[in-house]
Every structure is written in structure tokens, then in C-alpha cells.
Motif scaffolding. Structure first.
Motif, PDB file in Angstrom:
ATOM      1  N   LYS A  44      13.078  67.493  -5.903  1.00 28.05           N
ATOM      2  CA  LYS A  44      12.683  67.230  -4.374  1.00 28.05           C
ATOM      3  C   LYS A  44      11.596  68.149  -3.751  1.00 28.05           C
ATOM      4  CE  LYS A  44      15.487  65.376  -1.938  1.00 28.05           C
ATOM      5  NZ  LYS A  44      15.359  64.307  -1.177  1.00 28.05           N
ATOM      6  N   TYR A  53      14.023  73.973  -1.111  1.00 20.47           N
ATOM      7  CA  TYR A  53      14.265  73.416  -2.371  1.00 20.47           C
ATOM      8  C   TYR A  53      13.973  74.477  -3.341  1.00 20.47           C
ATOM      9  CZ  TYR A  53      15.766  69.032  -0.232  1.00 20.47           C
ATOM     10  OH  TYR A  53      16.152  67.953   0.458  1.00 20.47           O
ATOM     11  N   LEU A 248      27.815  73.136  -6.524  1.00 24.55           N
ATOM     12  CA  LEU A 248      28.107  72.432  -5.371  1.00 24.55           C
ATOM     13  C   LEU A 248      29.089  73.328  -4.309  1.00 24.55           C
ATOM     14  CD1 LEU A 248      28.154  69.942  -3.652  1.00 24.55           C
ATOM     15  CD2 LEU A 248      29.868  68.795  -4.964  1.00 24.55           C
ATOM     16  N   SER A 252      28.111  74.610  -0.859  1.00 28.83           N
ATOM     17  CA  SER A 252      29.144  74.198   0.298  1.00 28.83           C
ATOM     18  C   SER A 252      29.942  75.438   0.967  1.00 28.83           C
ATOM     19  CB  SER A 252      30.394  73.157  -0.222  1.00 28.83           C
ATOM     20  OG  SER A 252      29.856  72.136  -0.938  1.00 28.83           O
ATOM     21  N   TYR A 255      27.284  77.046   3.076  1.00 30.98           N
ATOM     22  CA  TYR A 255      26.616  76.279   4.234  1.00 30.98           C
ATOM     23  C   TYR A 255      27.941  76.286   5.272  1.00 30.98           C
ATOM     24  CZ  TYR A 255      25.504  72.480   7.567  1.00 30.98           C
ATOM     25  OH  TYR A 255      25.609  71.532   8.656  1.00 30.98           O
ATOM     26  N   LYS A 261      20.789  75.242   6.551  1.00 34.54           N
ATOM     27  CA  LYS A 261      20.429  73.850   6.185  1.00 34.54           C
ATOM     28  C   LYS A 261      20.029  73.747   4.812  1.00 34.54           C
ATOM     29  CE  LYS A 261      21.227  71.703   9.855  1.00 34.54           C
ATOM     30  NZ  LYS A 261      20.163  70.824  10.677  1.00 34.54           N
ATOM     31  N   LEU A 264      22.738  73.155   2.595  1.00 31.34           N
ATOM     32  CA  LEU A 264      23.125  71.964   2.698  1.00 31.34           C
ATOM     33  C   LEU A 264      22.190  70.869   1.927  1.00 31.34           C
ATOM     34  CD1 LEU A 264      25.057  69.551   4.114  1.00 31.34           C
ATOM     35  CD2 LEU A 264      23.530  69.566   6.028  1.00 31.34           C
ATOM     36  N   LYS A 265      21.058  71.281   1.944  1.00 32.00           N
ATOM     37  CA  LYS A 265      20.166  70.252   1.290  1.00 32.00           C
ATOM     38  C   LYS A 265      20.647  70.345  -0.521  1.00 32.00           C
ATOM     39  CE  LYS A 265      16.318  71.103   4.399  1.00 32.00           C
ATOM     40  NZ  LYS A 265      15.054  71.657   4.614  1.00 32.00           N
ATOM     41  N   ALA A 267      23.300  71.239  -1.665  1.00 29.61           N
ATOM     42  CA  ALA A 267      24.525  70.701  -1.759  1.00 29.61           C
ATOM     43  C   ALA A 267      24.441  68.926  -1.936  1.00 29.61           C
ATOM     44  CB  ALA A 267      25.511  70.875  -0.626  1.00 29.61           C
ATOM     45  N   LYS A 268      23.637  68.337  -1.437  1.00 35.66           N
ATOM     46  CA  LYS A 268      23.249  66.990  -1.394  1.00 35.66           C
ATOM     47  C   LYS A 268      22.849  66.601  -2.836  1.00 35.66           C
ATOM     48  CE  LYS A 268      22.790  66.038   3.657  1.00 35.66           C
ATOM     49  NZ  LYS A 268      21.742  65.618   4.696  1.00 35.66           N
ATOM     50  N   SER A 271      25.592  66.879  -5.148  1.00 32.51           N
ATOM     51  CA  SER A 271      26.526  65.778  -5.077  1.00 32.51           C
ATOM     52  C   SER A 271      26.072  64.671  -5.793  1.00 32.51           C
ATOM     53  CB  SER A 271      26.752  65.679  -3.697  1.00 32.51           C
ATOM     54  OG  SER A 271      27.250  66.772  -3.062  1.00 32.51           O
ATOM     55  N   LEU A 272      24.849  64.449  -5.636  1.00 36.62           N
ATOM     56  CA  LEU A 272      24.165  63.198  -6.486  1.00 36.62           C
ATOM     57  C   LEU A 272      24.447  63.343  -7.959  1.00 36.62           C
ATOM     58  CD1 LEU A 272      22.741  60.506  -6.128  1.00 36.62           C
ATOM     59  CD2 LEU A 272      20.679  61.713  -6.167  1.00 36.62           C
TER      60      LEU A 272
END
Length: 359
Positions: A44, A53, A248, A252, A255, A261, A264-265, A267-268, A271-272
Motif C-alpha cells: 500500500k 503505512y 487486526l 482495532s 483505533y 486514522k 484504521l488504515k 486494520a483494513k 482485514s483483507l
């Protein structure tokens, strides 16, 4: 205690080994799972240029390094307990487990080298190079797990022992062709039963070890055990899932408590990764692992289903055997099959295998 010999209670070693296994499993999961998230974060970063990141990847790398050291320490506890307290460990290490463990040492050495290289060069070389180095580290870490699991799988399904287990326990399957000296294996079993001593205590006697000599004819049989592949993949993907889930959870919570933020980035991204793992591990690999247990370890399957007595359950039978009309075999059937041997002694069973006890 007799003859001036001192009997030492080694039960505490079993507890130490068990504790080491459970704690080591947590560190191992982080070792295998965190690199997947770090790679995702670096990908990313390389595409977006967003420093958040990269900063998160550096923090995770620091945690990974500390975790790796702790994992090595707890792994030592596991090995110490296994060698000192578990019967047969020395024999296994000297035969079926020798090649996998020797190769695992090489994989572990490369793990260390590539992890150090990644840590030292992160931020100093192109991001794509860092990703490649971490990917190589992760491959060696996974390979190390595969080799260790091949030993564990052999303990569950001793491939290469042919009909030996089935001759003694009729409900067991045959484990491939013979890749070992069956006569020596059976003689060691008889010595263990007759003396009441664990096998490793018997073969630690230099005179006995000299007479036993070489047992194994194929040093790689544990690696090519058909049960080892699915067992290793199932365990590794479980470890990946746990490690990524820990990351994760951490993102979480950070956050939720801080509202940054950046978390949160991250964590996304995690999550994927966990979504992909969850689609593979419990469904595809879980299914094949279940089939392997049913075929290779019927007593374990019976315990999983609490089958003290044989019973019918079409749903379980369909999943386990692919045939809803088959019974779920219980311990009553295992006992019946063992009783069918009558008063046969181990020497008689050895004779059925064409083994003589003259040695």
C-alpha cells in the motif's frame, strides 16, 4: 528403586514442555502472520506513498523481531521437554525425524539471516526489495513449519512402518511400504514392554544402540508422508490466521482508544488478509485435514466424536466418509478387533509379519 539406582521424577518436564508448546504456538503464529500484514502495508505504501503505512510497517517489524527472539526461547523449552521426558523421542530424532529436523535447522538459519537483513535495510533500499526480502523470510519460516509438522505428522501417522501398527492394533491402517527394519522396531517394542522402560532409555545404552544399528532405510519418508502435506498446510494457515488476527485486534483497539486514522488504515489491510485466509483454512484445508484424521488416526476421530460406542449419524458420516450409511466407529469396535487377536503375544504378531525374534 533397586540396585543403587535413583529414580528421578521427570513429570515436571512434561509440564514444562506443554507450557512451552502453548506459549510457543502464540509466538509462532505472530512470526508467520505478521509478515503477511507487513507485506500488505508496504505494498500500500509503495502504491500510495502514504507514510502512515510505512510507519505502521516499521512498528510491526519491531514487534516481529522481539517476538522472534521470544519464540526461539520458548521453542528451546519445547525441545528440552521433548528430549528429556517423552518416550521414544531420541529414537525418532535418530531415524524418521533426522532429515526433517536437519533441514529445519537450515531453514531456521535462513530465517534469522533474512529477518536481520530485512530489519537492517528497511527504509534504506527500495520498498520492492524490502518486500522481496520479507517474502523470502516468510517462505523460510513456513518451510520450517512444514518440516516440523512432517515430524509431528509422522508421530500421528508413522508412514514407512507398513503393516506393523495394523498387526498390533487391527483397527489401524497400513502406513505405506516398509521404509525401516521391521524386526528391529518390533524388538524395541518388546524390550520396552518387557522392561517397563521407555524406548529412549533402552537405546541410550551404548551396547543396545550398537546392536540395534541403523533402523531407517529411507531418511525422507516422514517428509513425503501423504498425511504430512495437508497437516502442515492446515496448521500453517491456522497460524497465519491467528497471527493476522492478533494484528487486526491490536489495530482495532488502538483505533478505538486513540482514533488515529493510521490504525484504521492498517486494520483494513489486515482485514483483507484475514478474509482470504478464512476462505481457505477452515473450508478447503479443514475438510482435507478431517479426511486425513478419519483415515490415518481412527482413535482420534472417535475421541473427537465422543464415540465410546459405535453409532450412526448420517450427517457426520457423510462429511467424514462421504457415505451417510456408514457407522461412526467407536472404541467398542476397536476393543472388539483387539480382542479378536485372542491370547496372541507380541512375538506371535511379529511372526505374522514374517519377523523372527532370533536377533
Amino acid at each position: 528403586m533397586s540396585g543403587g539406582e535413583t529414580i528421578i521424577d521427570a513429570s515436571w518436564l512434561l509440564g514444562l514442555s506443554a507450557l512451552g508448546i502453548y506459549i510457543h504456538a502464540v509466538f509462532l503464529s505472530i512470526t508467520l502472520g505478521f509478515p503477511l500484514v507487513i507485506i500488505g502495508l508496504l505494498l500500500k505504501y509503495s502504491k500510495s506513498g502514504d507514510e502512515d503505512y510505512f510507519k505502521t510497517a516499521k512498528i510491526m517489524t519491531a514487534v516481529l523481531a522481539i517476538n522472534f527472539a521470544l519464540g526461539a526461547v520458548t521453542g528451546t523449552l519445547v525441545e528440552f521437554g521433548l528430549v528429556q521426558a517423552w518416550p521414544g523421542t531420541i529414537l525418532a530424532i535418530a531415524s524418521f525425524a533426522f532429515a526433517p529436523l536437519a533441514l529445519e535447522l537450515l531453514a531456521f538459519a535462513n530465517e534469522i539471516a533474512t529477518l536481520v537483513l530485512f530489519i537492517v535495510t528497511l527504509g534504506r533500499i527500495r520498498t520492492s526489495y524490502s518486500i522481496a526480502i520479507l517474502a523470502v523470510y516468510w517462505i523460510f519460516a513456513a518451510l520450517s513449519g512444514v518440516l516440523i509438522m512432517s515430524v509431528n505428522s509422522w508421530l500421528v501417522a508413522p508412514w514407512g512402518t507398513g503393516p506393523i501398527a495394523k498387526a498390533i492394533y487391527p483397527f489401524m491402517p497400513e502406513f505405506g511400504g516398509l521404509a525401516a527394519d521391521a524386526q528391529k522396531l518390533v524388538i524395541l517394542k518388546i524390550l520396552a514392554i518387557a522392561s517397563g522402560m521407555p524406548i529412549q532409555a533402552i537405546i541410550q545404552n551404548p551396547e543396545v544402540a550398537g546392536k540395534v544399528g541403523v533402523i531407517l532405510t529411507d531418511p525422507y519418508v516422514a517428509i513425503f508422508n501423504p498425511f504430512a502435506a495437508i497437516s502442515a498446510l492446515h496448521a500453517l494457515f491456522a497460524a497465519f490466521s491467528v497471527g493476522v488476527s492478533i494484528a487486526l485486534l491490536a489495530f482495532s483497539l488502538r483505533y478505538y482508544t486513540g482514533g488515529e486514522k493510521r490504525n484504521l488504515k492498517a486494520a483494513k489491510v489486515a482485514s483483507l488478509v484475514i478474509l482470504v485466509l478464512f476462505l481457505i483454512q477452515p473450508t478447503i484445508l479443514g475438510h482435507f485435514m478431517g479426511e486425513g484424521v478419519v483415515e490415518m488416526n481412527p482413535t482420534k476421530f472417535a475421541m473427537m466424536e465422543n464415540a465410546k460406542e459405535t453409532f450412526y449419524n448420517p450427517m457426520i458420516a457423510l462429511v467424514a466418509y462421504g457415505d451417510p450409511s456408514r457407522p461412526i466407529v467407536g472404541f467398542d469396535e476397536f476393543e472388539r478387533q483387539c480382542n479378536s487377536l485372542g491370547d496372541a503375544e507380541l512375538g506371535d504378531l511379529a511372526g505374522q509379519l514374517g519377523i523372527t525374534m532370533d536377533a
